[in-house]
Write an enzyme that holds these catalytic residues in place. Structure first.
Site, PDB file in Angstrom:
ATOM      1  N   TYR A  85      11.335  -2.012 -56.374  1.00  0.00           N
ATOM      2  CA  TYR A  85      11.666  -2.414 -55.004  1.00  0.00           C
ATOM      3  C   TYR A  85      10.362  -2.794 -54.307  1.00  0.00           C
ATOM      4  CZ  TYR A  85      13.988  -1.945 -50.381  1.00  0.00           C
ATOM      5  OH  TYR A  85      14.505  -2.154 -49.130  1.00  0.00           O
ATOM      6  N   ARG A 104       6.992  -2.408 -45.655  1.00  0.00           N
ATOM      7  CA  ARG A 104       7.329  -0.996 -45.436  1.00  0.00           C
ATOM      8  C   ARG A 104       6.393  -0.046 -46.182  1.00  0.00           C
ATOM      9  NH1 ARG A 104      12.337   0.309 -43.078  1.00  0.00           N
ATOM     10  NH2 ARG A 104      13.771  -1.441 -42.851  1.00  0.00           N
ATOM     11  N   ILE A 109      20.350  -8.435 -53.033  1.00  0.00           N
ATOM     12  CA  ILE A 109      20.772  -7.115 -52.539  1.00  0.00           C
ATOM     13  C   ILE A 109      20.748  -7.255 -51.027  1.00  0.00           C
ATOM     14  CG2 ILE A 109      20.283  -4.643 -52.441  1.00  0.00           C
ATOM     15  CD1 ILE A 109      18.934  -4.872 -55.160  1.00  0.00           C
ATOM     16  N   LYS A 123      13.742  -6.023 -56.834  1.00  0.00           N
ATOM     17  CA  LYS A 123      14.245  -6.418 -55.526  1.00  0.00           C
ATOM     18  C   LYS A 123      13.033  -6.877 -54.732  1.00  0.00           C
ATOM     19  CE  LYS A 123      16.515  -4.841 -51.281  1.00  0.00           C
ATOM     20  NZ  LYS A 123      17.072  -3.704 -50.518  1.00  0.00           N
ATOM     21  N   TYR A 178       2.663   4.651 -47.941  1.00  0.00           N
ATOM     22  CA  TYR A 178       1.620   5.210 -47.073  1.00  0.00           C
ATOM     23  C   TYR A 178       0.259   5.352 -47.739  1.00  0.00           C
ATOM     24  CZ  TYR A 178      -0.837   8.429 -43.949  1.00  0.00           C
ATOM     25  OH  TYR A 178      -1.779   9.014 -43.130  1.00  0.00           O
ATOM     26  N   THR A 230      17.109   1.674 -48.377  1.00  0.00           N
ATOM     27  CA  THR A 230      16.726   1.433 -46.977  1.00  0.00           C
ATOM     28  C   THR A 230      17.939   1.401 -46.053  1.00  0.00           C
ATOM     29  OG1 THR A 230      14.849   0.147 -47.770  1.00  0.00           O
ATOM     30  CG2 THR A 230      15.431  -0.095 -45.462  1.00  0.00           C
ATOM     31  N   THR A 231      18.902   0.520 -46.343  1.00  0.00           N
ATOM     32  CA  THR A 231      20.069   0.380 -45.480  1.00  0.00           C
ATOM     33  C   THR A 231      20.907   1.653 -45.465  1.00  0.00           C
ATOM     34  OG1 THR A 231      20.097  -1.990 -45.949  1.00  0.00           O
ATOM     35  CG2 THR A 231      22.101  -1.051 -45.022  1.00  0.00           C
TER      36      THR A 231
END
Length: 295
Positions: free
Chosen positions: A134, A139, A202, A162, A108, A46-47
């Site tokens: 994750y 999201r 993280i 995570k 999605y 993501t980051t």
């Protein structure tokens, strides 16, 4: 296999110069973070704007990180809605021989838990590498339930999770009812997660004064709760500012102010606002003052 997935991991940004990856800035930042005592790097998640990187760009980012910080383990992000596409990405990245993959559930499409489990099973079979689940339902629009994680954990290659946005109850159950390494991925909850027994974090915010995050984790492991909490409290204002607008734009803005890279992000991300940039400067100055007082 599980023992190295603990401590403070940094989901490193992907610096850009315009539309191109700035590999010189990436290497400089990786060397700096490695010197702060972090446990490892996550790239292309993501980051790191991983959803906006091509496979060749992910591979090039990995090569730069491996060269800049050869002693640090590196985990690469996999995030695809279609299982076939995720399997193909995982195979491509596995050929680079990272220490593991960080894999989201399908985004999605909102599959059932059976579909989520099969998605992860297909990826771990294709990659044959340690895998971190994750879980980031705000999201992906799907939560990886405890029972699904328990089933996945029967494969020794599924080593950790995570966890983002979960309750303290869920964190406790993850720690006590699964064999997984639990890594907090929600920076505002990192201290509470570590107190609940999480094995590490993280943390995007650990780009800044990473040594403080490392020290907080070490103090908690030594049972020095009061001193660890002082650091957690000091970190909070900057953490709030870093996530006041969509990550990683605020983080890149602050890193640009500190001379590490340009503030460039890829659309649909847009740069942090001027108002937030001022808030970031103030929060960083306060945290730097606190860190100097600890030295």
């Amino acid at each position: 296999m599980q023992s190295r997935f603990e401590g403070i991991w940094v989901p490193i940004i992907t610096p850009f110069n315009g539309e191109s990856v700035d590999h010189a800035a990436l290497a400089l930042l990786a060397r700096h973070l490695a010197a702060q005592g972090i446990a490892g790097l996550v790239a292309g998640a993501t980051t790191g704007e991983g959803a906006l990187l091509g496979l060749d760009e992910q591979a090039a980012v990995f090569a730069t990180l491996r060269g800049a910080a050869p002693t640090l383990p590196i985990v690469l992000g996999v995030s695809q809605a279609a299982t076939q596409a995720a399997v193909a990405q995982a195979r491509h990245l596995a050929a680079l021989r990272p220490e593991g993959l960080l894999v989201t559930p399908p985004t999605y499409v909102r599959p059932t838990q059976d579909g989520v489990q099969r998605h992860f099973e297909a990826i771990v079979e294709a990659a044959d590498l340690p895998m971190l689940v994750y879980n980031i339902p705000y999201r992906t629009a799907v939560n990886v339930e405890l029972e699904t994680l328990q089933a996945l954990a029967r494969d020794p290659r599924v080593v950790g999770i995570k966890e983002c946005g979960g309750s303290v109850e869920r964190l406790l159950r993850l720690v006590h009812e699964t064999p997984l390494r639990v890594l907090s991925g929600d920076d505002s909850q990192n201290f509470a997660a570590l107190c609940a027994g999480a094995h590490g974090t993280i943390a995007a915010s650990a780009h800044i004064e990473a040594a403080l995050h490392v020290r907080m984790h070490a103090l908690l492991r030594e049972g020095q709760l009061t001193e660890a909490r002082r650091i957690a409290v000091a970190l909070q204002p900057l953490t709030r500012a870093l996530f006041a607008e969509p990550n990683p734009a605020p983080l890149k803005a602050l890193l640009a102010q500190l001379g590490w890279c340009a503030a460039d992000v890829r659309l649909p991300f847009v740069p942090a606002t001027n108002t937030l940039c001022g808030r970031l400067r103030a929060a960083y100055a306060a945290l730097q003052g606190f860190a100097m007082g600890l030295a």
